[in-house]
Scaffold this motif. Structure first.
Motif, PDB file in Angstrom:
ATOM      1  N   ALA A 118       0.823  -1.211   0.000  1.00  0.00           N
ATOM      2  CA  ALA A 118       0.000   0.000   0.000  1.00  0.00           C
ATOM      3  C   ALA A 118       0.854   1.257   0.000  1.00  0.00           C
ATOM      4  O   ALA A 118       0.596   2.203  -0.758  1.00  0.00           O
ATOM      5  N   MET A 119       1.878   1.284   0.836  1.00  0.00           N
ATOM      6  CA  MET A 119       2.724   2.472   0.905  1.00  0.00           C
ATOM      7  C   MET A 119       3.564   2.627  -0.361  1.00  0.00           C
ATOM      8  O   MET A 119       3.765   3.738  -0.852  1.00  0.00           O
ATOM      9  N   ALA A 120       4.042   1.508  -0.911  1.00  0.00           N
ATOM     10  CA  ALA A 120       4.856   1.578  -2.126  1.00  0.00           C
ATOM     11  C   ALA A 120       4.034   2.027  -3.324  1.00  0.00           C
ATOM     12  O   ALA A 120       4.545   2.714  -4.212  1.00  0.00           O
ATOM     13  N   GLY A 121       2.749   1.674  -3.349  1.00  0.00           N
ATOM     14  CA  GLY A 121       1.933   1.964  -4.516  1.00  0.00           C
ATOM     15  C   GLY A 121       1.117   3.230  -4.456  1.00  0.00           C
ATOM     16  O   GLY A 121       0.532   3.629  -5.464  1.00  0.00           O
ATOM     17  N   THR A 122       1.066   3.884  -3.285  1.00  0.00           N
ATOM     18  CA  THR A 122       0.225   5.076  -3.155  1.00  0.00           C
ATOM     19  C   THR A 122       0.996   6.358  -2.871  1.00  0.00           C
ATOM     20  O   THR A 122       0.529   7.444  -3.211  1.00  0.00           O
ATOM     21  N   GLY A 123       2.123   6.248  -2.191  1.00  0.00           N
ATOM     22  CA  GLY A 123       2.857   7.447  -1.812  1.00  0.00           C
ATOM     23  C   GLY A 123       2.464   8.001  -0.460  1.00  0.00           C
ATOM     24  O   GLY A 123       3.056   8.974   0.010  1.00  0.00           O
ATOM     25  N   PHE A 124       1.470   7.399   0.197  1.00  0.00           N
ATOM     26  CA  PHE A 124       1.097   7.847   1.535  1.00  0.00           C
ATOM     27  C   PHE A 124       2.227   7.571   2.523  1.00  0.00           C
ATOM     28  O   PHE A 124       2.987   6.606   2.374  1.00  0.00           O
ATOM     29  N   HIS A 176      -0.023   9.523  -4.682  1.00  0.00           N
ATOM     30  CA  HIS A 176      -0.158   9.410  -6.122  1.00  0.00           C
ATOM     31  C   HIS A 176      -1.632   9.428  -6.521  1.00  0.00           C
ATOM     32  O   HIS A 176      -2.509   9.127  -5.712  1.00  0.00           O
ATOM     33  N   SER A 177      -1.879   9.760  -7.776  1.00  0.00           N
ATOM     34  CA  SER A 177      -3.252   9.755  -8.273  1.00  0.00           C
ATOM     35  C   SER A 177      -3.788   8.330  -8.337  1.00  0.00           C
ATOM     36  O   SER A 177      -3.043   7.365  -8.452  1.00  0.00           O
ATOM     37  N   GLN A 178      -5.076   8.196  -8.251  1.00  0.00           N
ATOM     38  CA  GLN A 178      -5.786   6.921  -8.316  1.00  0.00           C
ATOM     39  C   GLN A 178      -5.349   5.963  -7.210  1.00  0.00           C
ATOM     40  O   GLN A 178      -5.376   4.741  -7.373  1.00  0.00           O
ATOM     41  N   SER A 179      -4.959   6.509  -6.081  1.00  0.00           N
ATOM     42  CA  SER A 179      -4.581   5.659  -4.955  1.00  0.00           C
ATOM     43  C   SER A 179      -5.755   4.821  -4.475  1.00  0.00           C
ATOM     44  O   SER A 179      -5.579   3.697  -3.988  1.00  0.00           O
ATOM     45  N   ALA A 180      -6.968   5.368  -4.601  1.00  0.00           N
ATOM     46  CA  ALA A 180      -8.147   4.654  -4.128  1.00  0.00           C
ATOM     47  C   ALA A 180      -8.334   3.340  -4.870  1.00  0.00           C
ATOM     48  O   ALA A 180      -8.714   2.327  -4.269  1.00  0.00           O
ATOM     49  N   ALA A 181      -8.067   3.334  -6.172  1.00  0.00           N
ATOM     50  CA  ALA A 181      -8.229   2.108  -6.950  1.00  0.00           C
ATOM     51  C   ALA A 181      -7.279   1.028  -6.462  1.00  0.00           C
ATOM     52  O   ALA A 181      -7.653  -0.141  -6.326  1.00  0.00           O
ATOM     53  N   PHE A 182      -6.061   1.419  -6.193  1.00  0.00           N
ATOM     54  CA  PHE A 182      -5.055   0.476  -5.711  1.00  0.00           C
ATOM     55  C   PHE A 182      -5.433  -0.056  -4.325  1.00  0.00           C
ATOM     56  O   PHE A 182      -5.318  -1.253  -4.049  1.00  0.00           O
ATOM     57  N   CYS A 183      -5.897   0.836  -3.461  1.00  0.00           N
ATOM     58  CA  CYS A 183      -6.290   0.425  -2.111  1.00  0.00           C
ATOM     59  C   CYS A 183      -7.499  -0.502  -2.150  1.00  0.00           C
ATOM     60  O   CYS A 183      -7.601  -1.429  -1.332  1.00  0.00           O
ATOM     61  N   LYS A 184      -8.413  -0.267  -3.059  1.00  0.00           N
ATOM     62  CA  LYS A 184      -9.579  -1.146  -3.196  1.00  0.00           C
ATOM     63  C   LYS A 184      -9.129  -2.558  -3.543  1.00  0.00           C
ATOM     64  O   LYS A 184      -9.623  -3.546  -2.976  1.00  0.00           O
ATOM     65  N   ALA A 185      -8.183  -2.665  -4.470  1.00  0.00           N
ATOM     66  CA  ALA A 185      -7.683  -3.983  -4.859  1.00  0.00           C
ATOM     67  C   ALA A 185      -6.986  -4.665  -3.690  1.00  0.00           C
ATOM     68  O   ALA A 185      -7.167  -5.869  -3.456  1.00  0.00           O
ATOM     69  N   LEU A 186      -6.192  -3.912  -2.947  1.00  0.00           N
ATOM     70  CA  LEU A 186      -5.492  -4.489  -1.798  1.00  0.00           C
ATOM     71  C   LEU A 186      -6.464  -4.935  -0.706  1.00  0.00           C
ATOM     72  O   LEU A 186      -6.271  -5.977  -0.078  1.00  0.00           O
TER      73      LEU A 186
END
Length: 232
Positions: free
Chosen positions: A88-94, A189-199
């Motif tokens: 999650a952290m690697a893919g979102t930038g949070f 990063h943009s579209q972080s929500a989509a990535f978090c939904k998948a995770l």
């Protein structure tokens, strides 16, 4: 039917059409209070349209593939949470991420795991958690909120943006993937929500597979203890 099955704190017990969460007084994990921002920041919490959750960047897809393979071998929820939080952290930038369970209608949370470990000292947005409790991923941002409102509420946490994704076990929301970025930290990063939904979906699936194994281990241990005690 008629078979003994042990219950643990935070287990979900379904008696159709209801789902109950088991609360055991002894040995309950320590809960962390959430920040009451319900009255002034509701307009900042929005459900993400399905269309905005459709596309994943190639980097995130690779992270999802790696995480999916690793979650299948996790022996405990703690191991599972560590895999998902790193991705999650690697893919979102949070700057921080946590797997949490809500208690007392969101007034407090149990932290299953968090990154970095120092994030255990941070508060969580109650409005975000309650909104995600409806079963949809939600986001929080400062856009469109008056400065006076912020000064009275979430600004005390210095949160610039956040995402909260519900984790489902069956039809029930069991936990949440929670990420945020605070003042002075890098933007997500943009579209972080989509990535978090998948995770979050991956986490729920893996946790669902893990639960029966844990129950069988506990049932075997219970049976051994009863036999050792001479109980038929």
């Amino acid at each position: 039917p008629n078979d003994v099955s042990p219950l643990r704190h935070n287990d979900l017990l379904s008696i159709d059409p209801w789902t109950f969460r088991v609360r055991l007084g002894a040995g309950r994990p320590r809960a962390t209070a959430t920040t009451n921002d319900m009255t002034v920041v509701t307009q900042r919490v929005t459900a993400m349209p399905v269309a905005d959750l459709a596309t994943l960047a190639q980097q995130r897809l690779a992270l999802l593939i790696d995480a999916s393979a690793t979650t299948q071998t996790a022996a405990s929820e703690e191991e599972l949470a560590a895999v998902v939080l790193n991705a999650a952290m690697a893919g979102t930038g949070f700057a921080r991420a946590a797997i949490i369970r809500s208690e007392a209608s969101g007034e407090s949370v149990q932290i299953i795991a968090c990154l970095p470990e120092s994030a255990r000292g941070f508060n969580f947005s109650r409005s975000l958690i309650r909104a995600a409790g409806d079963g949809e991923i939600v986001t929080l941002s400062q856009q469109g909120v008056e400065a006076d409102d912020l000064a009275l509420s979430i600004v005390s946490l210095n949160i610039e943006s956040a995402v909260c994704a519900p984790i489902h076990l069956g039809t029930a929301v069991d936990a949440y993937l929670y990420l945020d970025a605070r003042e002075g930290e890098r933007a997500a990063h943009s579209q972080s929500a989509a990535f978090c939904k998948a995770l979050s979906r991956m986490y729920g699936t893996a946790l669902g597979n893990l639960k029966p194994l844990e129950v069988e281990r506990m049932r075997g241990q219970l049976k051994a203890e009863l036999e050792a005690a001479g109980v038929a």
